[in-house]
Design an enzyme around this catalytic site. Structure first.
Site, PDB file in Angstrom:
ATOM      1  N   ASP A 186      -8.275   0.447  -1.684  1.00 28.25           N
ATOM      2  CA  ASP A 186      -7.652   1.760  -1.509  1.00 28.25           C
ATOM      3  C   ASP A 186      -6.913   1.766  -0.179  1.00 28.25           C
ATOM      4  OD1 ASP A 186      -7.020   4.437  -1.897  1.00 28.25           O
ATOM      5  OD2 ASP A 186      -8.877   5.148  -0.947  1.00 28.25           O
TER       6      ASP A 186
ATOM      7  N   GLY B 279     -28.258 -58.172  12.757  1.00 27.94           N
ATOM      8  CA  GLY B 279     -27.558 -56.920  12.475  1.00 27.94           C
ATOM      9  C   GLY B 279     -28.236 -55.692  13.050  1.00 27.94           C
ATOM     10  N   LYS B 280     -29.138 -55.885  14.018  1.00 28.17           N
ATOM     11  CA  LYS B 280     -29.876 -54.739  14.562  1.00 28.17           C
ATOM     12  C   LYS B 280     -28.945 -53.747  15.261  1.00 28.17           C
ATOM     13  CE  LYS B 280     -32.831 -57.186  16.992  1.00 28.17           C
ATOM     14  NZ  LYS B 280     -32.383 -58.554  16.625  1.00 28.17           N
ATOM     15  N   THR B 281     -28.083 -54.262  16.132  1.00 31.54           N
ATOM     16  CA  THR B 281     -27.168 -53.367  16.846  1.00 31.54           C
ATOM     17  C   THR B 281     -26.166 -52.727  15.897  1.00 31.54           C
ATOM     18  OG1 THR B 281     -27.402 -54.591  18.929  1.00 31.54           O
ATOM     19  CG2 THR B 281     -25.428 -53.234  18.668  1.00 31.54           C
TER      20      THR B 281
ATOM     21  N   GLU C 255       0.832  -1.197   0.000  1.00 34.10           N
ATOM     22  CA  GLU C 255       0.000   0.000   0.000  1.00 34.10           C
ATOM     23  C   GLU C 255       0.874   1.257   0.000  1.00 34.10           C
ATOM     24  OE1 GLU C 255      -3.680  -1.892   2.680  1.00 34.10           O
ATOM     25  OE2 GLU C 255      -2.553  -0.163   3.418  1.00 34.10           O
TER      26      GLU C 255
ATOM     27  N   TYR D  79      -9.334  -5.771   5.884  1.00 34.25           N
ATOM     28  CA  TYR D  79      -8.509  -4.566   6.008  1.00 34.25           C
ATOM     29  C   TYR D  79      -7.167  -4.749   5.302  1.00 34.25           C
ATOM     30  CZ  TYR D  79      -6.258  -0.499   8.103  1.00 34.25           C
ATOM     31  OH  TYR D  79      -5.610   0.700   8.295  1.00 34.25           O
TER      32      TYR D  79
ATOM     33  N   HIS E 292       4.350   0.593   2.102  1.00 37.41           N
ATOM     34  CA  HIS E 292       4.384  -0.346   3.223  1.00 37.41           C
ATOM     35  C   HIS E 292       3.565  -1.598   2.906  1.00 37.41           C
ATOM     36  CE1 HIS E 292       0.746   2.101   3.913  1.00 37.41           C
ATOM     37  NE2 HIS E 292       0.232   0.977   4.410  1.00 37.41           N
TER      38      HIS E 292
END
Length: 286
Positions: A84, A186-188, A33, A79, A41
């Site tokens: 500008d 296979g429920k669990t 800038e 920022y 800077h």
């Protein structure tokens, strides 16, 4: 100024060479800038991987003026990228990842937007969550849970597709009762799959106060009853959760509400006659 912080804004006058991302930095953005007096800077913003002192920052960028970030992440980044008075840039290193400020109001606003539960802030916003040994125990429990869940695998069975299809309909007025009398269907494993993929609440039954206290407003509630629990099923708590309103009297009395709850029961037996309206039960045979 705080002795050690994560996020720093900086200005470097009359720079001689470009900046690069140091190993200790998580994110860097800056641009060239020209000030009102004509001085050239660098204006930039840095997020460190860990808290760093002012002296430590000055070693990374000698000659720079540093200040602790005072606004939000987005404001500091914007920022350092404003048009500008930009001459060159901006240059950005690593992905910018917005995080929640560890402040009560910020966490509350994020909860409104995301619907997250308090436990999900335990690591990112530990100061807002709580500073106590119980928090550390809870955090350790979450780590153990995540490790266990990551190892769960599912061998699909045809009946699981039927449950998946029912869940697509989103009907909180019913109870899905998965019945497999033999065991080994296979429920669990499927219940674990739903915990892993849909953040379901899992319970093997118990007192209403205990279950109501443990339930954290999850939309999918699973009861996985062992065969020996047939005589002790708490049908009342199933009904209350299905209705999306339940009273917890454990430690302090509170009523919990949810606009939608789906309940699935996994069992080797069917419900006792008269416990539920027949038009509210959907049976899936495993």
């Amino acid at each position: 100024m705080a002795r050690q912080v994560i996020c720093w804004c900086f200005t470097l006058n009359n720079p001689l060479s470009p900046l690069s991302l140091h190993d200790s930095m998580k994110y860097l953005v800056y641009q060239t800038e020209q000030g009102e007096a004509g001085n050239i800077h660098f204006q930039g913003y840095i997020e460190m991987k860990k808290r760093t002192s002012l002296a430590g920052m000055k070693k990374l960028i000698p000659g720079a003026h540093f200040e602790k970030r005072r606004g939000t992440q987005g404001e500091a980044r914007a920022y350092s990228m404003k048009e500008d008075p930009r001459l060159e840039g901006p240059w950005e290193y690593e992905e910018f990842v917005p995080t929640i400020e560890d402040k009560l109001r910020e966490v509350m606003n994020d909860m409104k937007i995301t619907g997250k539960r308090p436990i999900e802030y335990i690591e990112e916003c530990c100061n807002t969550y709580d500073k106590s040994a119980s928090t550390l125990r809870e955090f350790r429990g979450e780590l153990k849970k995540k490790k266990a869940i990551s190892s769960w695998e599912l061998q699909r069975k045809p009946w699981m597709d039927e449950v998946d299809a029912l869940l697509q309909e989103r009907d909180g007025r019913r109870i899905i009762w998965v019945y497999g009398p033999q065991g080994g269907e296979g429920k669990t494993s499927y219940a674990k799959h739903l915990v892993k993929t849909r953040d379901a609440f899992y319970s093997t039954g118990g007192k209403t106060a205990d279950i109501a206290f443990a339930w954290d407003h999850q939309e999918l509630v699973l009861f996985d009853f062992p065969r020996s629990f047939e005589e002790y099923v708490n049908y009342g708590v199933i009904e209350q959760l299905k209705n999306g309103i339940i009273q917890s009297g454990k430690y302090q009395s509170v009523i919990k509400y949810s606009d939608y709850v789906e309940v699935i029961v996994f069992a080797n037996f069917t419900p006792r006659s008269g416990m539920f309206s027949e038009d509210r039960i959907v049976y899936v045979y495993a």
